[in-house]
Design a protein around this motif. Structure first.
Motif, mmCIF file in Angstrom:
data_model
loop_
_atom_site.group_PDB
_atom_site.id
_atom_site.type_symbol
_atom_site.label_atom_id
_atom_site.label_comp_id
_atom_site.label_asym_id
_atom_site.label_seq_id
_atom_site.Cartn_x
_atom_site.Cartn_y
_atom_site.Cartn_z
ATOM 1 N N VAL A 1 28.096 -8.722 -6.071
ATOM 2 C CA VAL A 1 28.074 -9.589 -7.314
ATOM 3 C C VAL A 1 27.557 -10.648 -7.314
ATOM 4 C CG1 VAL A 1 29.733 -10.373 -8.923
ATOM 5 C CG2 VAL A 1 30.306 -8.200 -7.800
ATOM 6 N N PRO A 2 26.650 -10.897 -8.344
ATOM 7 C CA PRO A 2 26.048 -12.316 -8.195
ATOM 8 C C PRO A 2 26.870 -13.517 -8.935
ATOM 9 C CG PRO A 2 25.266 -11.116 -10.036
ATOM 10 C CD PRO A 2 26.091 -10.075 -9.398
ATOM 11 N N ASP A 3 26.375 -14.627 -8.478
ATOM 12 C CA ASP A 3 26.743 -16.023 -9.256
ATOM 13 C C ASP A 3 26.291 -16.121 -10.498
ATOM 14 O OD1 ASP A 3 27.580 -18.283 -9.949
ATOM 15 O OD2 ASP A 3 27.261 -19.369 -8.156
ATOM 16 N N PHE A 4 27.241 -15.418 -11.566
ATOM 17 C CA PHE A 4 26.333 -15.590 -12.935
ATOM 18 C C PHE A 4 26.260 -16.813 -13.447
ATOM 19 C CE2 PHE A 4 28.829 -11.548 -12.540
ATOM 20 C CZ PHE A 4 27.913 -10.480 -13.122
ATOM 21 N N TYR A 5 27.202 -17.869 -13.023
ATOM 22 C CA TYR A 5 27.086 -19.040 -13.553
ATOM 23 C C TYR A 5 25.452 -19.849 -13.276
ATOM 24 C CZ TYR A 5 27.878 -23.975 -14.510
ATOM 25 O OH TYR A 5 27.650 -25.354 -15.019
ATOM 26 N N THR A 6 25.368 -19.690 -11.979
ATOM 27 C CA THR A 6 24.269 -20.253 -11.181
ATOM 28 C C THR A 6 22.909 -19.424 -12.054
ATOM 29 O OG1 THR A 6 25.325 -20.634 -9.157
ATOM 30 C CG2 THR A 6 22.696 -20.677 -9.155
ATOM 31 N N GLY A 7 23.148 -18.354 -12.117
ATOM 32 C CA GLY A 7 21.781 -17.632 -12.722
ATOM 33 C C GLY A 7 21.450 -18.004 -14.072
ATOM 34 N N LEU A 8 22.891 -18.304 -14.857
ATOM 35 C CA LEU A 8 22.759 -18.875 -16.494
ATOM 36 C C LEU A 8 22.076 -20.222 -16.476
ATOM 37 C CD1 LEU A 8 23.773 -18.371 -19.458
ATOM 38 C CD2 LEU A 8 25.768 -19.735 -18.462
ATOM 39 N N VAL A 9 22.463 -21.111 -15.776
ATOM 40 C CA VAL A 9 21.954 -22.442 -15.531
ATOM 41 C C VAL A 9 20.566 -22.290 -15.191
ATOM 42 C CG1 VAL A 9 22.066 -24.802 -14.401
ATOM 43 C CG2 VAL A 9 24.332 -23.497 -15.122
ATOM 44 N N ALA A 10 20.095 -21.490 -14.312
ATOM 45 C CA ALA A 10 18.608 -21.285 -13.989
ATOM 46 C C ALA A 10 17.700 -21.089 -14.868
ATOM 47 C CB ALA A 10 18.728 -20.276 -12.740
ATOM 48 N N LYS A 11 18.311 -20.195 -15.954
ATOM 49 C CA LYS A 11 17.677 -19.738 -17.068
ATOM 50 C C LYS A 11 17.237 -20.814 -18.168
ATOM 51 C CE LYS A 11 16.988 -15.360 -15.950
ATOM 52 N NZ LYS A 11 15.572 -14.882 -15.797
ATOM 53 N N PHE A 12 18.240 -21.769 -18.098
ATOM 54 C CA PHE A 12 17.940 -22.951 -18.894
ATOM 55 C C PHE A 12 17.483 -24.214 -18.483
ATOM 56 C CE2 PHE A 12 21.377 -20.180 -21.097
ATOM 57 C CZ PHE A 12 20.673 -19.925 -22.307
ATOM 58 N N GLN A 13 16.807 -24.083 -17.306
ATOM 59 C CA GLN A 13 15.838 -25.213 -16.930
ATOM 60 C C GLN A 13 14.640 -25.189 -17.617
ATOM 61 O OE1 GLN A 13 17.637 -27.226 -15.115
ATOM 62 N NE2 GLN A 13 19.134 -25.616 -15.878
ATOM 63 N N ASP A 14 14.025 -24.170 -18.222
ATOM 64 C CA ASP A 14 12.785 -24.089 -18.789
ATOM 65 C C ASP A 14 12.906 -24.829 -20.281
ATOM 66 O OD1 ASP A 14 10.294 -23.445 -19.926
ATOM 67 O OD2 ASP A 14 10.099 -21.614 -19.800
ATOM 68 N N PRO A 15 12.356 -25.974 -20.521
ATOM 69 C CA PRO A 15 12.286 -26.484 -21.919
ATOM 70 C C PRO A 15 12.013 -25.511 -22.993
ATOM 71 C CG PRO A 15 10.883 -27.886 -20.708
ATOM 72 C CD PRO A 15 11.394 -26.885 -19.703
ATOM 73 N N ILE A 16 10.996 -24.704 -22.756
ATOM 74 C CA ILE A 16 10.284 -24.046 -23.662
ATOM 75 C C ILE A 16 11.101 -22.981 -24.121
ATOM 76 C CG2 ILE A 16 8.464 -22.118 -24.132
ATOM 77 C CD1 ILE A 16 6.507 -24.143 -22.613
ATOM 78 N N ARG A 17 11.868 -22.320 -23.012
ATOM 79 C CA ARG A 17 12.760 -21.166 -23.382
ATOM 80 C C ARG A 17 14.124 -21.588 -24.108
ATOM 81 N NH1 ARG A 17 13.107 -18.815 -18.642
ATOM 82 N NH2 ARG A 17 12.454 -16.788 -18.896
ATOM 83 N N VAL A 18 14.580 -22.738 -23.499
ATOM 84 C CA VAL A 18 15.417 -23.493 -24.115
ATOM 85 C C VAL A 18 15.128 -23.613 -25.754
ATOM 86 C CG1 VAL A 18 16.878 -25.631 -24.509
ATOM 87 C CG2 VAL A 18 16.576 -24.763 -22.521
ATOM 88 N N GLY A 19 13.817 -24.248 -26.119
ATOM 89 C CA GLY A 19 13.461 -24.356 -27.437
ATOM 90 C C GLY A 19 13.469 -22.947 -28.166
ATOM 91 N N ILE A 20 12.986 -21.922 -27.521
ATOM 92 C CA ILE A 20 12.988 -21.011 -28.315
ATOM 93 C C ILE A 20 14.303 -20.151 -28.412
ATOM 94 C CG2 ILE A 20 12.475 -18.292 -28.086
ATOM 95 C CD1 ILE A 20 9.919 -18.964 -25.988
ATOM 96 N N TYR A 21 15.337 -20.386 -27.721
ATOM 97 C CA TYR A 21 16.823 -20.052 -27.764
ATOM 98 C C TYR A 21 17.067 -20.729 -29.085
ATOM 99 C CZ TYR A 21 17.727 -16.865 -24.016
ATOM 100 O OH TYR A 21 17.545 -15.502 -23.353
ATOM 101 N N VAL A 22 16.974 -22.154 -29.175
ATOM 102 C CA VAL A 22 17.638 -22.902 -30.130
ATOM 103 C C VAL A 22 17.143 -22.554 -31.458
ATOM 104 C CG1 VAL A 22 17.704 -25.410 -31.317
ATOM 105 C CG2 VAL A 22 18.223 -24.748 -28.690
ATOM 106 N N LEU A 23 15.752 -22.340 -31.588
ATOM 107 C CA LEU A 23 15.110 -21.895 -32.825
ATOM 108 C C LEU A 23 15.646 -20.587 -32.996
ATOM 109 C CD1 LEU A 23 12.693 -22.752 -34.633
ATOM 110 C CD2 LEU A 23 11.237 -21.603 -33.514
#
Lengths: 221, 248
Positions: A142-164
């Motif tokens: 079982v992976p560490d879901f929290y660490t994986g989640l935080v890692a995904k939101f390090q890329d500002p472009i991805r965060v921007g796409i999510y917010v939009l």
């Protein structure tokens, strides 16, 4: 019975029901995600439950996928039919005088949300398939879901796409949530209370999703 | 007032129409919109030109015959007003006014600004009535008790004059408000209960058969309706239809 299901009213009823089902899923999703901003360990426990529970994975998840596909396909079918209903358009059509942008462009906001779902599945769903369905449940895997989640939101472009995308989700919900009640015939009962509830839900849930994405982005800076 | 008009001209149902420019001067602000068109037609006749065809009858806002999409809005810029009750004081000297027929596949143009709205009549014939025995022993409707709220709601729905502004305003050319009003006026009365199932099914089926679009709850119909028919009538129609289909 089958002949009744082919009418525009029945199709809109089905659209409304699937829409309300998807709204209930959004509420569950935002609740679990919000926990990640409060307690990583509880978030991990909830994610493990959602990721490995038999009922969630083999019953609710397929229903959710069917719900999303149905909502989109039916939306497209109705859009095509609606365009045929006025083959010759107006020289001047003042739509903004009597309708909101959201109500006129549900197909656009819907397509943006669908594209976002593609990215979201690529980020979180497909990578999990192997360990979820590959070798069965293994606590050590079982992976560490929290660490994986935080890692995904390090890329500002991805965060921007999510917010939009969440802004588009808000626009879609602002018209669609209350409209779903109208489509299933509940619009005239307690309509003021329903309208108020639907409006605030449609604003708050996407705002919470935006908050969660920004929390993890700025929290790790 | 001097006005610049852009009016849809179409020889007949088969012909290809187009917008034609007209300039008209000396319009009194207190004229109705239809009187302004009358003046234009007198001018065209004097010039040996074909007058513009447009629908009108009572000119009192109650018959539902006049239509016209004026500057992109059914019945023009005023709320709760039919074209015949719209006055030229709502416009300014020098304005350009677009005048088009209501557009929908189910409302084909007959000539110029005249459209065929018989699709509404066929929907009504499919179920927009109550069957009453007229053999001579007819019971007066007033002998059936109706609570005030239901009577008022039914009356509000019955105020629909079937002009078609709801269809014209809707981006989907949906007739849901019209059909909803016609179903609701009976759904709220005891006299309407006997045929409620067939009424909802037949009227919705006929609405679809005529080629109207579906309702996407934009609310344009409610805003543009000259009689203030509420969107809630559509929710009632949806509920009546689902009730009818689940009954079988």
């Amino acid at each position: 019975m089958g002949r009744y299901l082919n009418t525009t009213v029945a199709k809109k009823f089905a659209m409304g029901l699937s829409g309300l089902f998807l709204v209930s899923f959004l509420l569950m999703h935002v609740t679990v995600n919000f926990v990640s901003t409060v307690s990583p360990s509880v978030y991990n426990s909830l994610s493990e439950f959602m990721g490995y529970n038999f009922v969630v994975q083999l019953l609710l998840q397929p229903i959710l996928v069917i719900g999303v596909v149905f909502h989109f396909v039916m939306g497209m079918v109705l859009e095509v039919n609606n365009r045929k209903a006025r083959p010759i358009g107006y020289e001047k059509f003042d739509k903004s005088s009597n309708t909101t942008w959201m109500s006129r462009n549900m197909i656009i906001t819907g397509i943006v949300i669908l594209l976002f779902l593609g990215l979201h599945m690529y980020d979180f769903f497909f990578p999990e398939l192997a360990y979820k369905f590959g070798n069965g449940y293994d606590a050590a895997q079982v992976p560490d879901f929290y660490t994986g989640l935080v890692a995904k939101f390090q890329d500002p472009i991805r965060v921007g796409i999510y917010v939009l995308s969440f802004v588009f989700l808000m626009l879609h919900l602002l018209h669609g949530f209350y409209g779903s009640f109208q489509s299933i015939g509940w619009g005239d009962r307690n309509s003021r209370a329903l309208k108020g509830f639907a409006k605030w839900f449609s604003i708050l849930v996407p705002l919470l999703f935006i908050y969660i994405a920004l929390f993890h982005y700025f929290g790790s800076l | 007032m001097k006005l610049f008009l852009k009016i849809w001209r179409q020889e007949n149902a088969q012909a290809k129409g187009q917008m034609v420019d007209y300039t008209i001067d000396g319009i009194d602000p207190n004229m109705s919109f239809l009187e302004m068109l009358d003046v234009l037609n007198e001018q065209l006749v004097a010039e040996n030109k074909e007058p513009i065809e447009f629908d009108h009858d009572c000119r009192e806002g109650i018959c539902g015959t006049c239509s016209l999409q004026i500057n992109g809005q059914p019945h023009g810029p005023d709320r709760l007003t039919t074209t015949c009750q719209l006055h030229m004081r709502k416009f300014k000297d020098g304005d350009t006014i677009y005048i088009e027929p209501f557009r929908a596949k189910a409302f084909p143009v007959v000539k110029d600004l005249v459209i065929d709205r018989s699709s509404f009549e066929r929907i009504q014939q499919a179920g927009g009535y109550v069957s009453v025995n007229t053999s001579g022993n007819t019971i007066d409707a007033n002998t059936i008790p109706v609570d005030k709220e239901s009577a008022d709601t039914a009356f509000d729905s019955a105020a629909c004059i079937g002009c078609g502004a709801c269809v014209a305003a809707c981006k989907n050319a949906s007739a849901a408000l019209f059909v909803g009003a016609k179903i609701s006026q009976f759904a709220n009365l005891p006299q309407g209960q006997v045929e409620a199932t067939q009424r909802a099914i037949n009227m919705v089926n006929q609405m679809d058969a005529e080629g109207f679009g579906s309702c996407t709850n934009t609310g344009a119909c409610e805003i543009e309706c000259p009689k203030g028919i509420k969107l809630t009538n559509i929710a009632t129609m949806n509920r009546e239809y689902i009730k009818a289909t689940t009954k079988g």
